[in-house]
Design a protein around this motif. Structure first.
Motif, mmCIF file in Angstrom:
data_model
loop_
_atom_site.group_PDB
_atom_site.id
_atom_site.type_symbol
_atom_site.label_atom_id
_atom_site.label_comp_id
_atom_site.label_asym_id
_atom_site.label_seq_id
_atom_site.Cartn_x
_atom_site.Cartn_y
_atom_site.Cartn_z
ATOM 1 N N ALA A 71 0.838 -1.205 0.000
ATOM 2 C CA ALA A 71 0.000 0.000 0.000
ATOM 3 C C ALA A 71 0.873 1.255 0.000
ATOM 4 C CB ALA A 71 -0.927 -0.010 1.212
ATOM 5 N N GLU A 72 1.941 1.230 0.803
ATOM 6 C CA GLU A 72 2.896 2.344 0.823
ATOM 7 C C GLU A 72 3.542 2.501 -0.552
ATOM 8 O OE1 GLU A 72 7.114 3.627 3.023
ATOM 9 O OE2 GLU A 72 6.192 1.677 3.450
ATOM 10 N N THR A 73 3.862 1.381 -1.174
ATOM 11 C CA THR A 73 4.483 1.405 -2.499
ATOM 12 C C THR A 73 3.568 2.050 -3.538
ATOM 13 O OG1 THR A 73 5.788 -0.583 -2.024
ATOM 14 C CG2 THR A 73 5.407 -0.055 -4.347
ATOM 15 N N ALA A 74 2.289 1.677 -3.514
ATOM 16 C CA ALA A 74 1.344 2.233 -4.487
ATOM 17 C C ALA A 74 1.209 3.741 -4.319
ATOM 18 C CB ALA A 74 -0.013 1.547 -4.336
ATOM 19 N N HIS A 75 1.172 4.203 -3.067
ATOM 20 C CA HIS A 75 1.090 5.647 -2.819
ATOM 21 C C HIS A 75 2.353 6.359 -3.303
ATOM 22 C CE1 HIS A 75 -2.205 4.697 0.188
ATOM 23 N NE2 HIS A 75 -2.716 5.672 -0.527
ATOM 24 N N PHE A 76 3.498 5.769 -2.994
ATOM 25 C CA PHE A 76 4.779 6.349 -3.412
ATOM 26 C C PHE A 76 4.844 6.444 -4.937
ATOM 27 C CE2 PHE A 76 9.228 5.796 -4.733
ATOM 28 C CZ PHE A 76 9.836 6.835 -4.037
ATOM 29 N N ALA A 77 4.420 5.386 -5.614
ATOM 30 C CA ALA A 77 4.464 5.362 -7.068
ATOM 31 C C ALA A 77 3.544 6.420 -7.670
ATOM 32 C CB ALA A 77 4.072 3.978 -7.571
ATOM 33 N N LYS A 78 2.350 6.540 -7.121
ATOM 34 C CA LYS A 78 1.394 7.524 -7.646
ATOM 35 C C LYS A 78 1.889 8.946 -7.418
ATOM 36 C CE LYS A 78 -3.509 8.718 -7.652
ATOM 37 N NZ LYS A 78 -4.859 8.400 -7.120
ATOM 38 N N ASP A 79 2.435 9.202 -6.229
ATOM 39 C CA ASP A 79 2.916 10.551 -5.898
ATOM 40 C C ASP A 79 4.084 10.972 -6.786
ATOM 41 O OD1 ASP A 79 1.026 10.727 -3.922
ATOM 42 O OD2 ASP A 79 2.410 10.302 -2.269
ATOM 43 N N ASN A 80 4.867 9.987 -7.257
ATOM 44 C CA ASN A 80 6.090 10.312 -7.993
ATOM 45 C C ASN A 80 6.065 9.909 -9.463
ATOM 46 O OD1 ASN A 80 8.122 11.328 -5.801
ATOM 47 N ND2 ASN A 80 7.126 9.537 -4.877
ATOM 48 N N GLY A 81 4.922 9.428 -9.948
ATOM 49 C CA GLY A 81 4.817 9.064 -11.353
ATOM 50 C C GLY A 81 5.725 7.925 -11.759
ATOM 51 N N ILE A 82 5.846 6.906 -10.889
ATOM 52 C CA ILE A 82 6.751 5.784 -11.124
ATOM 53 C C ILE A 82 5.946 4.524 -11.415
ATOM 54 C CG2 ILE A 82 8.492 4.285 -10.053
ATOM 55 C CD1 ILE A 82 9.321 6.728 -8.356
ATOM 56 N N CYS A 83 6.354 3.782 -12.436
ATOM 57 C CA CYS A 83 5.728 2.502 -12.744
ATOM 58 C C CYS A 83 6.387 1.403 -11.907
ATOM 59 C CB CYS A 83 5.883 2.168 -14.231
ATOM 60 S SG CYS A 83 5.246 0.539 -14.681
ATOM 61 N N PHE A 124 1.110 -7.967 -5.435
ATOM 62 C CA PHE A 124 1.031 -6.505 -5.476
ATOM 63 C C PHE A 124 -0.328 -6.055 -6.003
ATOM 64 C CE2 PHE A 124 1.867 -2.522 -7.989
ATOM 65 C CZ PHE A 124 1.928 -1.678 -6.892
ATOM 66 N N LEU A 125 -0.910 -6.827 -6.926
ATOM 67 C CA LEU A 125 -2.174 -6.421 -7.535
ATOM 68 C C LEU A 125 -3.355 -6.512 -6.567
ATOM 69 C CD1 LEU A 125 -2.077 -7.711 -11.218
ATOM 70 C CD2 LEU A 125 -1.260 -5.565 -10.245
ATOM 71 N N GLU A 126 -3.171 -7.152 -5.425
ATOM 72 C CA GLU A 126 -4.206 -7.143 -4.393
ATOM 73 C C GLU A 126 -4.348 -5.766 -3.744
ATOM 74 O OE1 GLU A 126 -4.437 -10.834 -1.766
ATOM 75 O OE2 GLU A 126 -2.415 -11.032 -2.585
ATOM 76 N N THR A 127 -3.360 -4.910 -3.938
ATOM 77 C CA THR A 127 -3.326 -3.590 -3.312
ATOM 78 C C THR A 127 -4.254 -2.630 -4.035
ATOM 79 O OG1 THR A 127 -0.979 -4.005 -2.863
ATOM 80 C CG2 THR A 127 -1.767 -1.745 -2.589
ATOM 81 N N GLU A 128 -4.987 -1.856 -3.281
ATOM 82 C CA GLU A 128 -5.862 -0.849 -3.887
ATOM 83 C C GLU A 128 -5.027 0.127 -4.719
ATOM 84 O OE1 GLU A 128 -9.175 2.558 -2.609
ATOM 85 O OE2 GLU A 128 -8.295 1.227 -1.086
ATOM 86 N N GLY A 129 -5.425 0.330 -5.958
ATOM 87 C CA GLY A 129 -4.724 1.256 -6.840
ATOM 88 C C GLY A 129 -3.507 0.678 -7.528
ATOM 89 N N GLY A 136 1.113 0.092 -11.912
ATOM 90 C CA GLY A 136 2.110 -0.902 -12.282
ATOM 91 C C GLY A 136 1.575 -2.237 -12.721
ATOM 92 N N ILE A 137 2.499 -3.183 -12.828
ATOM 93 C CA ILE A 137 2.184 -4.537 -13.271
ATOM 94 C C ILE A 137 2.894 -5.545 -12.374
ATOM 95 C CG2 ILE A 137 1.930 -3.813 -15.683
ATOM 96 C CD1 ILE A 137 4.665 -5.262 -16.184
ATOM 97 N N GLU A 138 2.501 -6.792 -12.554
ATOM 98 C CA GLU A 138 3.160 -7.908 -11.886
ATOM 99 C C GLU A 138 3.552 -8.913 -12.959
ATOM 100 O OE1 GLU A 138 2.334 -9.080 -7.622
ATOM 101 O OE2 GLU A 138 0.874 -10.268 -8.745
ATOM 102 N N ILE A 139 4.723 -9.488 -12.806
ATOM 103 C CA ILE A 139 5.186 -10.502 -13.755
ATOM 104 C C ILE A 139 5.206 -11.852 -13.051
ATOM 105 C CG2 ILE A 139 7.184 -11.337 -15.051
ATOM 106 C CD1 ILE A 139 7.675 -8.547 -15.987
ATOM 107 N N TYR A 140 4.513 -12.800 -13.655
ATOM 108 C CA TYR A 140 4.394 -14.148 -13.086
ATOM 109 C C TYR A 140 5.001 -15.149 -14.064
ATOM 110 C CZ TYR A 140 2.378 -17.645 -9.971
ATOM 111 O OH TYR A 140 2.223 -18.648 -9.047
ATOM 112 N N THR A 141 5.803 -16.041 -13.542
ATOM 113 C CA THR A 141 6.396 -17.097 -14.351
ATOM 114 C C THR A 141 5.898 -18.443 -13.872
ATOM 115 O OG1 THR A 141 8.447 -18.202 -14.980
ATOM 116 C CG2 THR A 141 8.439 -17.079 -12.860
#
Length: 396
Positions: free
Chosen positions: A190-202, A222-227, A232-237
């Protein structure tokens, strides 16, 4: 006539572990019984029902031609169903799923899809070395985020300088983590999603070890997180979850604009993955998942055997929370490479030096839990006979 390498190839990061492989092969060629705990290659075969699905798909003549450029509808729908079933995340199969030629391909391609020369990428240190290759190929600038024991091997966004946040366009994360074995929490994401949105980071979350969590703690997507899909994206192998490491199949899920960028890049690089492999991957994602549960239990038993065995010889380390790696502190007086060399030379045990994963990997070696419990116990016994820890103690 010998032709010179391009500047692009010359400037790629050195493959640190190539020298380790050379040392190991020399030991084996000399007739020594080497226990290889330095690799990240799953040791179990692909489950039979997936192999059978592949065999059936190979016999289908409709698969003996170029498949759809952007992957089969059936595999993308399987990926969407998998995410709904496992994580409660709704995904649009057409707009929010990209079929990949293995997770590594997507991780290395992404900087070239989204960045221009000089843009910055936030990269975990220690971390998977192939992140560095993608950054270099895009002629971007790598800014490292230290992962330390004191912060549970999570990056601390509060210490990232303002100018770095301004330049950064992309961030790699990886939990359960290679090499530390740490897990991320919902609060961290959740902290990561906020940080990414505030700073325009994928955000690019490398979820390679998403099926490997211990002590009843299922790894968090990560995709369970709101927003999360907004930023961003998640890569699954399928390499780790289903022991399909040689099959080269994975997928990216999440933000539609990033998925489109990946698909566009791959339109120019490839046609598409062999349809039979895609059919087998879809079968893996949709079929009974008891093989995944059994494998996770196998890794947890191996983890418990290893941690007890090394603690018995005085080598104390935190038990990993996920992945199939243990992050082991190096005894005082050695660098990570010196200690790894010592174990190979004196005990015929292979470990991966932490420095190969970045500056903050110094002081550790990575151990892969990718052999039997008996061999893990034997490796610990061999190391114990060196009497290193009784003499020197261990750095913490």
């Amino acid at each position: 006539m010998k032709f010179e390498l391009s500047n692009v190839l010359k400037e790629l990061p050195e493959q640190f572990f190539a020298s380790l492989v050379k040392k190991v092969n020399a030991k084996i060629a000399a007739g020594h019984d080497v226990i290889n705990l330095g690799q990240g290659n799953p040791d179990q075969p692909t489950p039979d029902h997936i192999v059978e699905a592949m065999a059936e798909a190979v016999r289908n003549p409709e698969n003996h031609q170029y498949s759809a450029f952007r992957g089969s509808r059936s595999l993308k729908e399987a990926a969407a169903e998998f995410y709904k079933r496992e994580y409660g995340v709704s995904v649009d199969p057409e707009r929010e799923v990209a079929v990949l030629f293995g997770g590594k391909a997507g991780l290395v391609e992404l900087p070239q899809c989204l960045l221009n020369p000089g843009d910055a990428v936030l990269v975990p240190d220690p971390g998977y070395p192939d992140y560095w290759s993608g950054v270099e190929l895009a002629k971007a600038v790598m800014e490292t985020m230290p992962l330390t024991k004191d912060n549970h091997f999570l990056p601390d966004y509060s210490v990232i300088p303002a100018d770095v946040k301004e330049k950064a366009k992309l961030m790699y994360l990886n939990y359960p983590n290679n090499p530390t074995g740490a897990q991320a929490t919902s609060a961290f994401f959740a902290e990561t999603a906020h940080f990414a949105k505030d700073n325009g980071i994928c955000i690019v979350h490398d979820f390679a070890y998403g099926a490997v969590g211990y002590d009843g703690q299922k790894p968090v997507s990560f995709l369970e997180t709101e927003g999360a899909k907004e930023v961003g994206i998640e890569i699954y192998t399928l390499s780790k979850t289903y022991n399909m490491a040689g099959w080269r199949v994975g997928f990216a899920v999440g933000n539609g604009s990033v998925i489109e960028a990946l698909n566009l890049y791959q339109d120019h690089m490839y046609v598409s993955l062999f349809k039979a492999v895609q059919d087998a991957a879809a079968a893996a994602l949709l079929s009974d998942q008891s093989c995944v549960k059994e494998q996770n239990e196998r890794y947890e038993k191996r983890r418990d055997v290893w941690i007890k065995a090394v603690r018995d010889i005085g080598w104390d380390a935190a038990a990993p929370e996920g992945s199939f790696f243990a992050w082991m502190p190096v005894p005082e007086g050695y660098t990570s490479e010196e200690f790894s060399d010592l174990l190979l030379e004196k005990a015929n045990v292979v470990t991966a030096p932490g420095i190969g994963f970045g500056q903050y990997g110094e002081g550790y070696v990575r151990v892969g839990l990718l052999t039997s419990e008996e061999r893990l116990q034997e490796a610990a016994n061999r190391i114990g006979r060196l009497n290193i820890f009784k003499k020197t103690g261990v750095c913490h």
